[in-house]
Structures are given as structure tokens and as C-alpha cells.
Scaffold this active site. Structure first.
Site, short mmCIF file in Angstrom:
data_model
loop_
_atom_site.label_atom_id
_atom_site.label_comp_id
_atom_site.label_asym_id
_atom_site.label_seq_id
_atom_site.Cartn_x
_atom_site.Cartn_y
_atom_site.Cartn_z
N TRP A 102 0.82 -1.11 -0.02
CA TRP A 102 -0.04 0.07 -0.16
C TRP A 102 0.79 1.28 -0.12
O TRP A 102 0.47 2.33 -0.43
CB TRP A 102 -1.01 -0.23 1.11
N ASP A 172 -1.73 7.05 5.57
CA ASP A 172 -3.05 6.09 5.18
C ASP A 172 -3.55 5.18 6.16
O ASP A 172 -2.52 4.30 6.62
CB ASP A 172 -2.21 5.58 3.92
N LYS A 196 -13.07 -1.30 6.20
CA LYS A 196 -12.42 -2.01 6.99
C LYS A 196 -12.85 -2.04 8.65
O LYS A 196 -13.67 -2.94 8.88
CB LYS A 196 -10.77 -1.94 7.30
#
Lengths: 360, 360
Positions: A102, A172, A196
Site C-alpha cells: 500500500w 494512510d 475495514k
């Protein structure tokens, strides 16, 4: 069917009580005779939903008025473009700590708009650790420093909040947002896709310090222009109303459950129980360095691929679903976000013990 | 509460049968024991939902393989940036037909990336008509020509599909997409936010001709980069799964209802009945030129603002809600998208006749 324990990495399991409320209100929101999906985003009823969602999120984070909350669209991947477009200003370089898939994504997108400097990389461990801050080497005058707080694929998470003076820290937090207390004041900007710990896919949360709102590039698309969205109370255009409504119900649920301190304790306990099992023997092998183990995505290998496949299959038969690891990293991944009850983790542990006994 | 007739301009009313299915499946999608919101976008179950949605949309439009369908995020306002970023190539100018608020929005956003040329403007009528194509004056070498197929605020709609040779025709169809048959082959690109005729807010549909996929600017954000999203079957990142699921149910409903030919007939009939009432006297006054009247948003004025307020109020008491016009244009606006049954229009007409009798 009986509700299984769903270890999906995201979109992920949601609190059952929230889903029940959504179901009950689906055709008739609080006596109005219509669905939240059918309401104007400018209607009194939706504006109240939006205001409550923002109020509860601010309360959970104990957020000061120095920070703006925005509910946007486009996911974290959208923000990988939006953040440089908003924060680059007249600087040319962005610093990154590269901890895996990511961060790599954020780095590649940022290269469209800026020079990228790697302050640190976890490559030496195959991306199974977070480089300690003592090893980081910043560039001279970066626009900001970007980290990925939790890498879902390998299961690597920061156990510390970096201390960065003078340079805005951007994180992030897609996969660990609201899973523990956050020292927001240490960050210039936090962003997170909701799917999430927070709600359904389709809403992206941005928390940005107000003194960073004056440096957007002229090419920044309006819907991601933070200062513009702040001015329009994040309704420059129609927001993803239903996803915000569900997220708001999750925020209220989190407050009822005791807020982030309680979630932190519960999430730590869930992770500790699983990692204790990994540490007990050699059948299940975690690859992540102990200090960087994710409390959200617990990854481990079995002795061989046949057993991995069998594990996934038999777990499913036992009501424990979506445990297959990401294809990049293989093995097993148990994602245990906020809405995964401790009973789910205990059921997984009981299954793992029985599976080891049979196949170990 | 009894379900009112909801004349919201968007987010808008949805078919009741779709909402009932969503409610029924909310905690347990087809025996899987979990909500669509909790499913991975890579799961077999969601991939089937996605494939069915795309298949039904393609069938509704009778779409050839020359066109790519993408389900994206960010709304039409996001596409106002994404379209120039994808289609500008090495050209410098974009041509626009300016018909009101939403074209203006597209024009302003395009100016971030290109020079804008107004091929035509409806300013002379106060934006109450679509300039006939005979009056349009294109620039020499535009990247494309952009139109807004339906202006929701004033209630102005194209009654014709422009014939443009050699230059790609781009249409913002947010508020009349799937409300009638579309000659897609005449367009290079069509985009639409879903929240009028298609589904809940949060999903944006893009239909683009494959031969336009090679001209994106390097600064185009990945999530909007059409060629990249095509390559990833519009799942470069997590799509707004639940909004796509609901939209898919609406596509299936549209097919069951007879497809776009049937919707066109029904929508025309609904609009005709309302406009016939406007044309019968002076109490209700439509401002839009007859040839450019929208079949989606029927706008009209009452003799004074007191009566306008009273109309909105009494309509609400009669189960006819959200009829207040947009603040830019005032008066009354009845949005009668696909999911508004003809019974709703007849109930509105009956109310209007009674209101006129009492107050005319």
C-alpha cells in the site's frame, strides 16, 4: 444461514446490531416513509445524519477545531492522488516510508505529481517490518512525510507514532483507523477508506489540519479540493449518502462500546491471543517481526500449500470464512477489525488447535 | 408511515420492489450468511453481482463491444475533471454547449486542464432552452464536444441527439440516463451519477468508446484512468460495492419492466400529462421552451411566492413530497424519474387541480 465469522480483509464484517438497524429502517427511515437512499443530501433528515456522523467521529477522536473532517469518494487510492494535489504547494519532493504494497501504491501515484524520496524502506525484511524511526533519512525540504499505518497484505503495523518536527506527517490509515486511540495532533493529514473498521465501501474519510488547506495545486479536481469541500461542508456534490449513514451508525456503536480506548484494548486482546498461538510452536509460522505485528491482519503460513488449502476449506465448513491470504503473500490472513467479536477469534483459535492436532 | 410519492431531484425515489429485496437480503445475501456490504469485492458472490449489473446495463443499452462500461466513484462532478484528463490528449481546446447550471459546472472544471470554447449558449433565454444545433459554432480542432443532456435545475432537456462528425460527443447524462433509448453509437463518452434513474448515490457510470482510451494525460489519477480501470475490470480499487448491488437490482427491474423503450413511453406519458396541465391555463406557468421541456424535471411557477410555499406545504400533507424548486430557479420542480409511478404523477395532477380551484 447462521452468521459465520467473516475474516475478510475489506470490505469487512460489520456489527450485527448496525446491520439490523439498517434493515429495519431500510424502507422507512424514522417514520418518514422513505429510505435513506431516497433522501436528498440537502434534506433536513440527511443533514442530521451527516452532522451526527461527523459529531460522533470527532468525539471518538477527541478532535480539536484545528482539524477538518471530510467524507469524500474515491477510496484511499483516490487520496493517493488527492493528497499530493492538495499538499504539494510550491515544494517538489514528498518523503515516504516504504513498508509494502500500500505504501508502494501511494508512492507510484505521487510520482505523477512530485519527486519521491524514500526516507526508509522495509525491503531488507521482505516487507515484514516497520523500519524504526532512528533509521529514517528525510530529504531536505519535503512537502510532507507519508506513511502507511497498517499494511493489510503482509500484516505489518506501526507500533509507534512517528515524531516529525516541521514536516507534516500524512498517514494512510485505511486498515487501522478507529481501531485504537490516535494522537491526531501529531498528524497533518489522515485518510482512510471506510471498508475495514468503519463502514461499507464507498466513503473515504479525510482528517486534515486547517493550516494545510492553502497549498492545493490548480489542477486538483474540485471534489478532492479540501478547502473547497470544507467550505461546502463536504457537500460540494452529492456525497455517498447511504455509506455515510451506515458509517454513522458504526461511529455511534463504537461510542456505545466504550470508544477507541475500549476498542484498542479489545483489539489488542484479540491479536495477542492469536499471536500467542503462533508463538507456541512451529506449525503456524508468522513472518512479521514481532514489534511490527498488525493487530488488524494476522498473517501466518502453514507447513505447505496443501495444508493451507485444507485449512481454508475446513475453516469455512466451521463457519470461519475468508481466511485465505492475499496472493502476493500467500498463507493465511485473519483480519480482525473492530466488528470481529472476541468470540470469533476464540473460535478461530479452537479450530487452529484442532487442525494442528489432526495435521501437525 | 405510508410511502409518499417522492419528487426529489436526486438522490431520488427507488422502485419499492428493489428496496424490499435489499431489505430482505440485508443480513444474509442468498444464503451466504453475510451482507453484501461485508463481502470482498473479489469474492465469487460479489463478482457475480458485478458481472450481472454490467451485463444488464449493456443489454438495456444494446451496447456493442466497441464500448467499455466502468462503475466509478466521485459523481458527475468527479467526471467533470476525469473526462478532460482522459480525453484531452495533445489537443488544447474543449467545445461546450452551455445550457445551464450543470454545463457551467463542467465548463469551470474543464478550465483547469484546457481552453474552453462555447459552441453555443442558452443565455439568451435565461437558460430555458437548448440551442438548436444549426446555431452551434464549433472551434477548429477541439478534443471533444460536451453537452449536458438534461439540466435538472431549470428542467431543460435535449429532444435530439446532436450529429457531430469527426469530433467525439461527450454527454453528462446524470439526470436522464436510462430514462429513454439512447443512440450510444453517436457518443464518444457518456457519464452519469447514479442517484436519479439508476440507484443510490456513490456510483458513477462511464461508457466510453474504446478508441478514445489512448489519450489520457499523465496527471490523470489512477482511479479515473479509464484504460487502467478497463484493464482491471473497473476494480483497480475497492468499488462502492453496495451501491453497485442496488444499481444492479434497478437494471434488472428495468429489464423486467420492458427495458428502455417501455421506460421512454412511460416517462413521456408522465411528462405529457403534467405539461398538458401547465398548458391549460395561466395559474401554473412553465418557463421552459416547449421543444426543450425535460421529461425528468418538470418546473413551473405559481402566481406568487406565498402560493408557492402553500403549494409545497399542502402537497406534503397529501403525501407528495420534495416539490420545492431549486433556489436558483425558484417555483416548483417535480422530478419524475424512472421509479416514479404514473400513479404518483396522477396524484400530483389531482392535487394541482384542486389547489388551483381553491386558490386560482
Amino acid at each position: 444461514m447462521a452468521r459465520p465469522f467473516n475474516f475478510n480483509p475489506g470490505p469487512a464484517t460489520l456489527p450485527e446490531s448496525v446491520l439490523k438497524q439498517v434493515q429495519q429502517e431500510l424502507l422507512d427511515y424514522q417514520g418518514r416513509g422513505l429510505s435513506v437512499m431516497e433522501m436528498s443530501h440537502r434534506s433536513e433528515a440527511f443533514l442530521e445524519i451527516a452532522a451526527n456522523a461527523e459529531r460522533d467521529l470527532r468525539a471518538l477522536l477527541n478532535l480539536s477545531s484545528d482539524y477538518t473532517v471530510l467524507f469524500l469518494q474515491g477510496g484511499a487510492k483516490g487520496q493517493n492522488a488527492a493528497v499530493p494535489l492538495n499538499l504539494l504547494g510550491n515544494r517538489t519532493t514528498i518523503d515516504f516510508v516504504h513498508t509494502g504494497h500500500w505504501s508502494k501504491n501511494s508512492i507510484e501515484e505521487a510520482k505523477k505529481y512530485a519527486q519521491v524520496h524514500l526516507a526508509a524502506s522495509a525491503e531488507s525484511s521482505g516487507f515484514y517490518h516497520v523500519p524504526p524511526q532512528s533509521e529514517w533519512q528525510m530529504s531536505d525540504n519535503p512537502a510532507y512525510l507519508h506513511i502507511c499505518a497498517n499494511e493489510t497484505i503482509t500484516g505489518v503495523e506501526y507500533s509507534f507514532t512517528p515524531k516529525v518536527s516541521s514536516v507534516p506527517l500524512v498517514a494512510d490509515m485505511s486498515s487501522n483507523f478507529l481501531s485504537r486511540e490516535i494522537e491526531v495532533n501529531r498528524f497533518g493529514l489522515i485518510y482512510a477508506g471506510a471498508q475495514k473498521n468503519v463502514g461499507p465501501a464507498g466513503v473515504t474519510i479525510v482528517i486534515v489540519k486547517n493550516d494545510l488547506l492553502d497549498r492545493a495545486l490548480p489542477i486538483c479536481p474540485s471534489i478532492w479540493h479540501y478547502a473547497t469541500q470544507k467550505k461546502h461542508e463536504w457537500m460540494l456534490n452529492t456525497p455517498p449518502t447511504f455509506a455515510i449513514y451506515v458509517s454513522g451508525l458504526v461511529f455511534a456503536w463504537l461510542r456505545r462500546e466504550g470508544g477507541l480506548a475500549a476498542m484498542e484494548k479489545r483489539n489488542q486482546e484479540k491479536a495477542d491471543r492469536l499471536y500467542a498461538l503462533l508463538d507456541r510452536g512451529d506449525f503456524y509460522r508468522g513472518k512479521v517481526h514481532k514489534k511490527s505485528r498488525s493487530r488488524m491482519n494476522v498473517t501466518f503460513d502453514l507447513p505447505n500449500e496443501t495444508l493451507t488449502g485444507l485449512f481454508v476449506e475446513e475453516a469455512k465448513e466451521n463457519g470461519l470464512i475468508n481466511l485465505k491470504g492475499h496472493k502476493i503473500s500467500g498463507g493465511i490472513r485473519a483480519s480482525i477489525y473492530n466488528a470481529m467479536p472476541i468470540e470469533g477469534v476464540d473460535a478461530l483459535i479452537a479450530f487452529m488447535e484442532a487442525f494442528e492436532k489432526k495435521n501437525g
